[in-house]
Design a protein around this motif. Structure first.
Motif, short mmCIF file in Angstrom:
data_model
loop_
_atom_site.label_atom_id
_atom_site.label_comp_id
_atom_site.label_asym_id
_atom_site.label_seq_id
_atom_site.Cartn_x
_atom_site.Cartn_y
_atom_site.Cartn_z
N TRP A 123 -5.07 9.45 -1.23
CA TRP A 123 -5.65 8.73 -1.54
C TRP A 123 -4.23 7.91 -1.90
CZ3 TRP A 123 -10.60 7.59 -3.55
CH2 TRP A 123 -11.49 8.55 -3.27
N PHE A 124 -4.92 6.26 -1.52
CA PHE A 124 -3.38 4.75 -1.09
C PHE A 124 -4.18 4.22 -2.57
CE2 PHE A 124 -3.80 7.86 1.95
CZ PHE A 124 -2.70 7.60 2.73
N ILE A 125 -3.13 3.38 -2.75
CA ILE A 125 -3.58 2.37 -3.79
C ILE A 125 -2.92 1.03 -2.82
CG2 ILE A 125 -0.91 3.25 -5.49
CD1 ILE A 125 -2.84 1.32 -7.68
N SER A 126 -3.85 0.28 -3.05
CA SER A 126 -2.74 -1.05 -2.76
C SER A 126 -3.12 -2.60 -3.25
CB SER A 126 -3.61 -1.50 -1.07
OG SER A 126 -4.84 -1.45 -1.27
N PHE A 127 -2.11 -3.19 -3.31
CA PHE A 127 -2.44 -4.74 -4.24
C PHE A 127 -1.28 -5.73 -3.39
CE2 PHE A 127 0.28 -1.99 -6.47
CZ PHE A 127 1.58 -2.33 -5.97
N LYS A 145 0.80 -1.41 -0.04
CA LYS A 145 0.52 0.47 0.16
C LYS A 145 1.13 0.75 0.32
CE LYS A 145 -4.30 1.73 2.13
NZ LYS A 145 -4.97 2.00 3.94
N THR A 146 0.30 2.05 -0.97
CA THR A 146 1.38 3.39 -0.84
C THR A 146 0.80 4.25 -1.18
OG1 THR A 146 3.39 4.00 -1.88
CG2 THR A 146 2.38 2.89 -3.41
N GLU A 147 0.79 5.96 -1.21
CA GLU A 147 -0.22 7.03 -1.11
C GLU A 147 0.33 7.62 -3.00
OE1 GLU A 147 -0.46 11.71 0.39
OE2 GLU A 147 1.05 10.09 1.37
N LEU A 148 -0.77 7.76 -3.44
CA LEU A 148 -1.01 8.58 -5.10
C LEU A 148 -0.44 10.00 -4.73
CD1 LEU A 148 -3.55 6.36 -6.09
CD2 LEU A 148 -1.52 6.18 -6.46
N LYS A 149 -0.30 10.54 -5.95
CA LYS A 149 0.34 11.26 -5.73
C LYS A 149 -0.15 12.31 -7.20
CE LYS A 149 4.10 14.81 -6.94
NZ LYS A 149 5.93 14.96 -6.79
N ILE A 150 -1.52 12.63 -6.97
CA ILE A 150 -2.21 12.87 -8.37
C ILE A 150 -2.59 14.69 -8.51
CG2 ILE A 150 -4.10 10.73 -7.67
CD1 ILE A 150 -5.41 11.76 -6.20
N ASN A 151 -3.37 14.53 -9.64
CA ASN A 151 -3.50 15.90 -9.53
C ASN A 151 -5.12 16.11 -9.48
OD1 ASN A 151 -5.16 14.82 -12.38
ND2 ASN A 151 -2.93 15.17 -13.39
N LYS A 152 -5.56 17.36 -9.62
CA LYS A 152 -7.35 17.92 -9.34
C LYS A 152 -8.54 16.91 -9.82
CE LYS A 152 -6.85 22.55 -7.84
NZ LYS A 152 -6.93 23.79 -7.93
N HIS A 153 -8.33 16.42 -11.80
CA HIS A 153 -8.66 15.73 -12.13
C HIS A 153 -9.17 14.42 -12.20
CE1 HIS A 153 -10.44 14.27 -16.20
NE2 HIS A 153 -9.58 13.36 -16.59
N GLN A 154 -7.60 13.79 -11.12
CA GLN A 154 -7.22 12.51 -11.30
C GLN A 154 -8.51 12.01 -9.85
OE1 GLN A 154 -2.89 11.63 -11.18
NE2 GLN A 154 -3.29 10.67 -13.34
N ARG A 155 -7.92 12.85 -8.86
CA ARG A 155 -8.58 12.96 -7.95
C ARG A 155 -10.38 12.81 -8.12
NH1 ARG A 155 -7.55 14.81 -2.88
NH2 ARG A 155 -5.06 15.54 -3.86
N LEU A 156 -11.01 13.89 -8.61
CA LEU A 156 -12.19 13.93 -9.92
C LEU A 156 -13.05 12.72 -9.58
CD1 LEU A 156 -14.44 15.39 -9.96
CD2 LEU A 156 -13.70 16.27 -11.51
N LEU A 157 -11.78 11.72 -10.74
CA LEU A 157 -11.94 10.65 -11.15
C LEU A 157 -12.16 9.45 -10.12
CD1 LEU A 157 -10.10 10.35 -14.27
CD2 LEU A 157 -12.52 10.25 -14.64
N LEU A 158 -10.88 9.53 -9.28
CA LEU A 158 -10.92 9.10 -8.05
C LEU A 158 -12.16 8.67 -7.15
CD1 LEU A 158 -7.37 9.38 -6.71
CD2 LEU A 158 -8.52 7.22 -8.35
N ALA A 159 -12.63 9.75 -7.25
CA ALA A 159 -14.57 10.26 -5.55
C ALA A 159 -15.36 10.10 -6.74
CB ALA A 159 -14.50 11.79 -6.04
N LYS A 160 -15.25 9.77 -8.17
CA LYS A 160 -16.78 9.68 -8.79
C LYS A 160 -16.58 7.62 -8.76
CE LYS A 160 -17.41 13.41 -12.59
NZ LYS A 160 -16.98 13.11 -13.75
N HIS A 161 -15.57 7.66 -9.01
CA HIS A 161 -15.38 5.60 -9.35
C HIS A 161 -16.39 5.42 -7.88
CE1 HIS A 161 -13.10 6.12 -12.46
NE2 HIS A 161 -12.92 4.63 -12.70
#
Length: 387
Positions: free
Chosen positions: A161-165, A6-22
């Motif tokens: 936001w964090f991503i894990s696998f 698990k690690t933290e994501l370094k995202i922009n505003k557009h990606q942050r909006l897409l993640l919130a929509k998902h």
């Protein structure tokens, strides 16, 4: 063996909006599926002679596509995997409920445990990862080389936001400095070993409880759904995240050190949920993280070639004298020094319990035997010492 990364994501505003929509679509699919399952259970209870088959994950997805997704266009702005995995997780939650493993599933709220799962074409390259629909996302640390995860889970904690696998790792046996050790968990000190080594807990909640209470007090005076209320809620969530991170970091350091340097580790199977029923000690017990300590020890002993011996929760490690084996009738929490009435032995009660756990673990290993080469060597040394 499979381990989580698990690690933290370094995202922009557009990606942050897409993640919130998902996350929003996954939450909506979960809530709609849960409402349908509740209706099925209510109908079957009211009509025992005309029972309806409880929907599976496939049935829920077919119903979602036909009834919900067709009239909500914003479902098509995100990946189809987000609602699919949400319904699959809902089906697994009901299976656990029917088997009496977990409780009844609850409805999800916005901003609380937001997460979603994706699969498909996932590519990992140095400090970025590519997922369907969202595209390339940067990370703050290097990702494992040659990794090809089949599924990934994206979650939000406060405003990050964090991503894990999951990834496969080969266990490595580290050199052990101590053969047998017993560990007793406590409130004053997180862990005390039979060799006298003391590990203190982070006690992060105790450090930040006043600040957290002040922010929560400020938050309750804000108007609901206002910008100030959202900002105050994020501030509270940040404090909770900091408390959890400090506790987890301390537990990882302690469990890694113990697992790497000790061959056989004896621990007591604590009834944490029963201990939490004590209102005076519940906050201190939760602040230490006994359950997380046990969970980390279980997989780290396998990772570093050690063996964890979990003894019965009713084993009287604190009441038994580690020198002569005499058991006391009662021992209150106020008595921090163990005094044996038979042989006159005096010792710190936690250290005495750790020594008893070490002796019990040695007995279990001698009786049952171990499968690895290192464990066979320990058993041979035990037999030689007994002779």
């Amino acid at each position: 063996m499979l381990l989580g990364f698990k690690t933290e994501l370094k995202i922009n505003k557009h990606q942050r909006l897409l993640l919130a929509k998902h996350a929003g679509v996954a939450r909506h699919a979960w809530n709609q599926g849960l409402a349908l399952c509740q209706q099925v259970l209510s109908y079957n209870k009211a009509n025992p002679n005309e029972r309806i088959k409880f929907p599976t994950a496939i049935d829920l997805h077919k119903w979602l596509v036909a009834s919900i997704k067709s009239r909500l266009p914003w479902y098509y702005e995100v990946s189809k995997c987000a609602p699919q995995f949400a319904l699959k997780q809902l089906s697994d939650a009901f299976k656990s409920f029917f088997k009496k493993i977990h409780g009844f599933p609850n409805f999800k709220k916005k901003g609380i445990h937001d997460s979603f799962t994706l699969d498909g074409k996932i590519h990992v390259d140095h400090r970025k990862i590519k997922v369907p629909v969202i595209g390339w996302m940067k990370t703050y640390e290097n990702l494992p080389k040659g990794l090809k995860p089949k599924t990934i889970t994206v979650s939000r904690q406060a405003d990050r936001w964090f991503i894990s696998f999951r990834m496969e790792i080969e266990p490595t046996t580290t050199p052990k400095s101590v053969d047998f050790v017993g560990i007793d968990l406590g409130i004053n000190h997180l862990a005390i070993t039979s060799s006298g080594q003391v590990f203190d807990g982070a006690k992060s909640y105790k450090k930040y409880s006043k600040k957290l209470a002040h922010l929560q007090w400020l938050n309750r005076h804000k108007q609901l759904s206002s910008n100030n209320h959202r900002k105050a809620a994020i501030g509270v969530a940040r404090i909770h995240r900091k408390i959890a991170n400090l506790r987890t970091d301390t537990l990882h350091k302690i469990t890694t050190q113990i697992s790497k340097n000790h061959a056989v580790i004896g621990m007591e199977d604590l009834n944490v949920s029963g201990m939490m029923a004590n209102g005076k000690l519940a906050a201190s017990i939760a602040d230490m993280g006994f359950y997380e300590f046990r969970r980390q020890m279980q997989y780290k002993t396998q990772l570093y070639g050690s063996k964890l011996v979990v003894l019965d929760r009713f084993y009287p490690s604190s009441k038994t004298c580690s020198r002569c084996g005499t058991k006391k009738q009662s021992l209150s929490l106020k008595e921090r020094v163990f005094q044996c009435e038979n042989c006159g032995f005096e010792c710190d009660r936690d250290l005495n319990a750790a020594i008893n756990l070490q002796q019990a673990a040695r007995s279990v290993v001698s009786a049952c035997g171990l499968g690895s080469a290192d464990a066979s060597r320990l058993k041979q040394e035990e037999n030689e010492s007994n002779c």
